[in-house]
Design a protein around this motif. Structure first.
Motif, PDB file in Angstrom:
ATOM      1  N   ARG A  28      14.284  -3.748   2.126  1.00 39.45           N
ATOM      2  CA  ARG A  28      14.686  -2.724   1.179  1.00 39.45           C
ATOM      3  C   ARG A  28      13.678  -2.591   0.051  1.00 39.45           C
ATOM      4  N   GLY A  29      12.763  -3.555  -0.046  1.00 41.88           N
ATOM      5  CA  GLY A  29      11.770  -3.498  -1.107  1.00 41.88           C
ATOM      6  C   GLY A  29      12.401  -3.631  -2.479  1.00 41.88           C
ATOM      7  N   ILE A  30      13.556  -4.234  -2.532  1.00 37.85           N
ATOM      8  CA  ILE A  30      14.205  -4.404  -3.830  1.00 37.85           C
ATOM      9  C   ILE A  30      14.338  -5.898  -4.082  1.00 37.85           C
ATOM     10  N   THR A  31      14.078  -6.314  -5.291  1.00 33.69           N
ATOM     11  CA  THR A  31      14.229  -7.708  -5.612  1.00 33.69           C
ATOM     12  C   THR A  31      15.689  -7.979  -5.935  1.00 33.69           C
ATOM     13  N   ILE A  32      16.311  -8.821  -5.163  1.00 36.77           N
ATOM     14  CA  ILE A  32      17.724  -9.099  -5.406  1.00 36.77           C
ATOM     15  C   ILE A  32      17.872 -10.425  -6.134  1.00 36.77           C
TER      16      ILE A  32
ATOM     17  N   ILE B  82      -0.384   0.088 -18.780  1.00 41.02           N
ATOM     18  CA  ILE B  82      -0.364   1.368 -18.077  1.00 41.02           C
ATOM     19  C   ILE B  82      -1.057   1.131 -16.743  1.00 41.02           C
ATOM     20  N   ASN B  83      -0.268   1.178 -15.681  1.00 46.31           N
ATOM     21  CA  ASN B  83      -0.728   0.759 -14.361  1.00 46.31           C
ATOM     22  C   ASN B  83      -1.092   1.966 -13.492  1.00 46.31           C
ATOM     23  N   LYS B  84      -1.806   1.701 -12.448  1.00 44.15           N
ATOM     24  CA  LYS B  84      -2.222   2.713 -11.472  1.00 44.15           C
ATOM     25  C   LYS B  84      -3.209   3.722 -12.062  1.00 44.15           C
TER      26      LYS B  84
ATOM     27  N   SER C 214       5.691  -5.855  -8.506  1.00 44.84           N
ATOM     28  CA  SER C 214       5.324  -6.898  -7.536  1.00 44.84           C
ATOM     29  C   SER C 214       3.815  -6.994  -7.360  1.00 44.84           C
ATOM     30  N   THR C 215       3.152  -5.859  -7.384  1.00 43.96           N
ATOM     31  CA  THR C 215       1.699  -5.865  -7.199  1.00 43.96           C
ATOM     32  C   THR C 215       1.018  -6.583  -8.370  1.00 43.96           C
ATOM     33  N   LEU C 216       1.487  -6.329  -9.575  1.00 43.44           N
ATOM     34  CA  LEU C 216       0.906  -7.021 -10.727  1.00 43.44           C
ATOM     35  C   LEU C 216       1.184  -8.527 -10.652  1.00 43.44           C
TER      36      LEU C 216
ATOM     37  N   ALA D  31       9.800  -3.037 -15.351  1.00 38.95           N
ATOM     38  CA  ALA D  31       9.231  -1.767 -14.909  1.00 38.95           C
ATOM     39  C   ALA D  31      10.306  -0.923 -14.270  1.00 38.95           C
ATOM     40  N   HIS D  32      10.059   0.352 -14.209  1.00 41.98           N
ATOM     41  CA  HIS D  32      10.889   1.220 -13.385  1.00 41.98           C
ATOM     42  C   HIS D  32      10.510   0.918 -11.935  1.00 41.98           C
ATOM     43  N   ILE D  33      11.432   1.140 -11.018  1.00 38.49           N
ATOM     44  CA  ILE D  33      11.171   0.875  -9.609  1.00 38.49           C
ATOM     45  C   ILE D  33       9.900   1.583  -9.145  1.00 38.49           C
ATOM     46  N   ASP D  34       9.063   0.820  -8.422  1.00 42.96           N
ATOM     47  CA  ASP D  34       7.828   1.354  -7.831  1.00 42.96           C
ATOM     48  C   ASP D  34       6.659   1.542  -8.788  1.00 42.96           C
ATOM     49  N   HIS D  35       6.819   1.124 -10.032  1.00 46.20           N
ATOM     50  CA  HIS D  35       5.696   1.277 -10.953  1.00 46.20           C
ATOM     51  C   HIS D  35       4.645   0.179 -10.788  1.00 46.20           C
ATOM     52  N   GLY D  36       4.988  -0.847  -9.970  1.00 45.84           N
ATOM     53  CA  GLY D  36       3.966  -1.812  -9.607  1.00 45.84           C
ATOM     54  C   GLY D  36       4.196  -3.245 -10.065  1.00 45.84           C
TER      55      GLY D  36
ATOM     56  N   ALA E 285      -4.631  -0.523 -16.591  1.00 49.46           N
ATOM     57  CA  ALA E 285      -4.780  -1.436 -15.457  1.00 49.46           C
ATOM     58  C   ALA E 285      -4.574  -0.744 -14.120  1.00 49.46           C
ATOM     59  N   SER E 286      -5.091  -1.380 -13.109  1.00 48.39           N
ATOM     60  CA  SER E 286      -4.721  -1.035 -11.751  1.00 48.39           C
ATOM     61  C   SER E 286      -4.402  -2.346 -11.054  1.00 48.39           C
ATOM     62  N   ALA E 287      -3.136  -2.562 -10.827  1.00 46.00           N
ATOM     63  CA  ALA E 287      -2.740  -3.805 -10.167  1.00 46.00           C
ATOM     64  C   ALA E 287      -3.276  -3.814  -8.744  1.00 46.00           C
ATOM     65  N   LYS E 288      -3.526  -2.623  -8.223  1.00 46.35           N
ATOM     66  CA  LYS E 288      -4.029  -2.532  -6.867  1.00 46.35           C
ATOM     67  C   LYS E 288      -5.468  -3.029  -6.778  1.00 46.35           C
ATOM     68  N   THR E 289      -6.332  -2.572  -7.691  1.00 49.06           N
ATOM     69  CA  THR E 289      -7.735  -2.957  -7.604  1.00 49.06           C
ATOM     70  C   THR E 289      -8.064  -4.172  -8.470  1.00 49.06           C
TER      71      THR E 289
HETATM   72  P1  GTP Z   1      10.273  -2.588  -6.870  1.00 48.77           P
HETATM   73  O1  GTP Z   1      10.149  -3.989  -6.355  1.00 48.77           O
HETATM   74  O2  GTP Z   1      10.865  -1.637  -5.853  1.00 48.77           O
HETATM   75  O3  GTP Z   1      10.863  -2.484  -8.226  1.00 48.77           O
HETATM   76  O4  GTP Z   1       8.780  -2.001  -7.007  1.00 48.77           O
HETATM   77  P2  GTP Z   1       7.629  -2.616  -7.873  1.00 48.77           P
HETATM   78  O5  GTP Z   1       7.739  -2.102  -9.269  1.00 48.77           O
HETATM   79  O6  GTP Z   1       7.550  -4.074  -7.656  1.00 48.77           O
HETATM   80  O7  GTP Z   1       6.392  -1.875  -7.234  1.00 48.77           O
HETATM   81  P3  GTP Z   1       5.329  -2.430  -6.201  1.00 48.77           P
HETATM   82  O8  GTP Z   1       4.472  -3.473  -6.798  1.00 48.77           O
HETATM   83  O9  GTP Z   1       6.009  -2.746  -4.913  1.00 48.77           O
HETATM   84  O10 GTP Z   1       4.452  -1.112  -6.076  1.00 48.77           O
HETATM   85  C1  GTP Z   1       5.011   0.103  -5.657  1.00 48.77           C
HETATM   86  C2  GTP Z   1       3.925   0.896  -4.924  1.00 48.77           C
HETATM   87  O11 GTP Z   1       2.872   1.236  -5.820  1.00 48.77           O
HETATM   88  C3  GTP Z   1       3.274   0.107  -3.797  1.00 48.77           C
HETATM   89  O12 GTP Z   1       3.054   0.987  -2.739  1.00 48.77           O
HETATM   90  C4  GTP Z   1       1.979  -0.386  -4.413  1.00 48.77           C
HETATM   91  O13 GTP Z   1       0.978  -0.575  -3.442  1.00 48.77           O
HETATM   92  C5  GTP Z   1       1.628   0.740  -5.348  1.00 48.77           C
HETATM   93  N1  GTP Z   1       0.815   0.283  -6.484  1.00 48.77           N
HETATM   94  C6  GTP Z   1       1.068  -0.741  -7.310  1.00 48.77           C
HETATM   95  N2  GTP Z   1       0.099  -0.839  -8.246  1.00 48.77           N
HETATM   96  C7  GTP Z   1      -0.780   0.146  -7.988  1.00 48.77           C
HETATM   97  C8  GTP Z   1      -2.005   0.577  -8.605  1.00 48.77           C
HETATM   98  O14 GTP Z   1      -2.482   0.031  -9.591  1.00 48.77           O
HETATM   99  N3  GTP Z   1      -2.603   1.660  -8.070  1.00 48.77           N
HETATM  100  C9  GTP Z   1      -2.118   2.317  -6.996  1.00 48.77           C
HETATM  101  N4  GTP Z   1      -2.779   3.353  -6.534  1.00 48.77           N
HETATM  102  N5  GTP Z   1      -0.997   1.943  -6.384  1.00 48.77           N
HETATM  103  C10 GTP Z   1      -0.316   0.870  -6.878  1.00 48.77           C
END
Ligand code: GTP
Length: 598
Positions: A52-56, A132-134, A20-22, A13-18, A163-167
């Motif tokens: 740093r929220g980065i996976t090293i 497709i997340n979020k 870790s949450t998935l 994924a691109h950074i912050d696309h989710g 998908a929504s990895a959050k919910t």
């Molecule tokens: P890096 O480790 O920095 O690469 O980020 P990542 O791709 O692992 O992203 P991470 O899972 O940390 O999610 C980034 C942000 O998006 C966090 O604030 C999550 O809570 C949020 N997030 C992840 N999945 C979802 C989702 O399905 N819906 C919403 N609304 N937010 C989400």
């Protein structure tokens, strides 16, 4: 068979696309500890990484998943680091998989790192599952993103999971697709052993813990193994997997992803990408793709307190145990005294090491400006590699200087193409091509000197495109450039730690900028301090720091003692990150300023 029920995959994924949450959702679905629970339990492990929220560091977990059909599958979820500094590690961890979950943010869409990661996955012949997340976000636009995946990446997105990895929406479908689409590993458990090293870390009790993917054969406790890159042999003491709790096993066989230990003292013997085989019945060739990781960026690290040189040496030694990409060797600077020249994969890697030295080992450091490595051909026909600007030979001995270039791919909404080209041009970029990805977006491709994009390129790119452009780059060899060494003189004395390499065209402007900046940063002293920038013998810019007018203590002459003490304390604090260079006190920022300006 067990082998037919194994599924090995990564999340890209691109950074912050989710990502870790998935991963958390998948761990929950298989009743393993979630990453967050795990992290809570390993509080002291990798502070920095979490902050740093980065996976090293890469990691791999084994999960048991019982499908609705009742069949139980063995998942190996392999984590990948998300930053360009670690792209070779990403590529090796993908090589340990048969499939990848591609996570794309439903609001942001496809970005540069999405593409870069997909290319790495395709190079490794992985089956890609699009997610497709979020989709819970109000501005989610899954249809548009689906179209982007098709147009920009060229993948069939007709069965992309929404998908929504959050919910938790979509998690079950993702699990089903993992089973259906990702092939079970092939390979022969009785063949000569070939296991890919995709990560290793140093553990004080076990020695090096080597993370492997068994591609052919089987490895048991007690086996004599051999590292194919350097031929060293070891006896296996333990094999196992993380679930994520550590579980010991008797053996790891074809398709398994886990770890082994063998009283290995240094991670340098367990290079990422190398192949582990048996000493007795070795494989006839290693797995493809092994590459030694070489540092791209160097800087000098000096203890502010010279008495802590030995502590710094020991601390670097400790870090090196766990970081095969870190290099260091002793170096002496006339200005800074005894320290080390250290090599890093990139700037992020450099920052991480510096921070760990200060935080975990409590050593206050002066870091000199980072430098790339120059190939210098001398007039006598020989050549040298220079990673320290002050060691650049005199001009009369130089035939030519080559510097490292990168091929940079910048993905941007069409509106920003102009400002991006302007930025690249200013950074000595050479325009290569432009790819129109879809109606709204373009890939702008430039060749750029690595030294020019090292520092603030990314920040400027982000701010001039409101955060919409994304960058990916890869090394692209060396090119001859018209480069000069610029020296900085303080109080008439050359300060070796402030020397920089600049391009001829920018020498005057940068000399001037650096001198002005230093004037701002170096505090007034008891005497007047001239600052000069010089190329060879020629002074190209100068300025002067005026002398302090009054002694701060003069004011309290005869006054009360506590006020005096306070003032002295204040002065001391101000000195914290200063280093006496000759007779002049120079703050840490001054060393970095040279870099920022150049
Ligand atoms: P890096 O480790 O920095 O690469 O980020 P990542 O791709 O692992 O992203 P991470 O899972 O940390 O999610 C980034 C942000 O998006 C966090 O604030 C999550 O809570 C949020 N997030 C992840 N999945 C979802 C989702 O399905 N819906 C919403 N609304 N937010 C989400």
């Amino acid at each position: 068979t067990r082998q037919s029920r194994i599924r090995n995959f990564s999340i890209i994924a691109h950074i912050d696309h989710g990502k870790s949450t998935l991963a958390d959702r998948i761990l929950e679905a298989t009743q393993a500890l979630t990453q967050r629970e795990m992290k809570a339990q390993m509080l002291d492990a990798m502070d920095l990484e979490r902050e740093r929220g980065i996976t090293i560091k890469l990691n791999a977990v084994e999960l048991n998943y019982t499908a609705p059909s009742g069949e139980t599958y063995i998942f190996h979820l392999i984590d990948t680091p998300g930053h360009v500094d670690f792209s070779y590690e990403v590529s090796r961890s993908l090589a340990a998989c048969e499939g990848a979950l591609l996570v794309v943010d439903a609001a942001q869409g496809v970005e540069a790192q999405t593409l870069a990661n997909v290319y790495l996955a395709l190079e490794n012949n992985l089956e890609i599952i699009s997610i497709i997340n979020k989709i819970d976000l109000p501005n989610a636009d899954p249809d548009r993103v689906k179209q982007e995946i098709e147009d920009v990446i060229g993948l069939d997105a007709s069965d992309a999971v929404l998908a929504s990895a959050k919910t938790g929406i979509g998690t079950n479908e993702i699990l089903e697709q993992i089973i259906e689409k990702i092939p079970a590993p092939s390979g022969d458990p009785n063949a000569p052993l070939q296991a890919l090293i995709f990560d290793s870390l140093y553990d004080a009790y076990r020695g090096v813990v080597v993370y492997i993917r068994v591609v052919e054969g089987t490895v048991h406790v007690g086996d004599q193994i051999k590292m194919m890159a350097n031929g060293k042999t070891f006896e296996v003491l333990e094999v196992g997997v993380a679930t994520p709790k550590i579980e010991s096993r008797e053996e790891l066989s074809v398709g398994d992803v886990g770890f082994l230990t063998a009283s290995i003292k240094s991670v340098h013997d367990t290079q990422v990408g190398d192949t582990v085989t048996h000493a007795e019945r070795p494989a006839d060739k290693p797995l493809p793709g092994y590459r030694k990781m070489n540092p791209m960026v160097y800087c000098g690290l000096y203890p502010i307190d010279t008495a802590r040189y030995d502590d710094l040496r020991e601390a670097l030694g400790r870090l090196e145990l766990n970081d095969s990409a870190l290099q260091y060797e002793p170096e002496t600077s006339e200005a800074l005294g005894f320290g080390f020249r250290c090599g890093f994969l990139g700037l992020l890697h450099m920052d991480i090491v510096q921070e760990r030295l200060e935080r975990e080992f409590n050593i206050d450091l002066i870091a000199t400006a980072p430098s790339v490595i120059y190939n210098v051909k001398l007039t006598d026909g020989s050549s040298v590699r220079v990673g320290n600007p002050s060691e650049m030979p005199e001009r009369k001995f130089i035939a030519e200087v080559e510097e490292p270039y990168v091929k940079a791919t910048i993905m941007t909404p069409n509106d920003y193409v102009g400002s991006i080209m302007e930025l690249c041009q200013r950074k000595r970029g050479e325009f290569k091509t432009m790819e129109y990805l879809d109606a709204n977006r373009t890939n702008v491709i430039y060749d750029l000197p690595l030294s020019e994009i090292m520092y603030d390129f990314f920040d400027i790119l982000k701010s001039s495109t409101k955060g919409y452009a994304s960058l990916d780059y890869e090394m692209d060899g060396y090119r001859v450039s018209d480069l000069l060494k610029m020296d900085i003189l303080l109080n008439g004395e050359k300060v070796d730690a402030l020397s920089v390499i600049v391009h001829q065209e920018f020498a005057y402007d940068r000399g001037k900028a650096i001198v002005e900046k230093l004037k701002e940063l170096i505090p007034r002293q008891q005497f007047e301090v001239p600052i000069q920038a010089a190329i060879g013998q020629k002074i190209i810019s100068r300025s002067t720091i005026k002398a302090l007018r009054k002694n701060v203590l003069a004011k309290c002459y005869g006054g009360d003692v506590s006020r005096k003490r306070k003032l002295l304390e204040k002065q001391k604090e101000g000195k914290k990150r200063m280093k006496a260079v000759g007779s002049v006190e120079v703050p840490q920022e001054a060393f970095m300023a040279v870099f920022r300006m150049s």
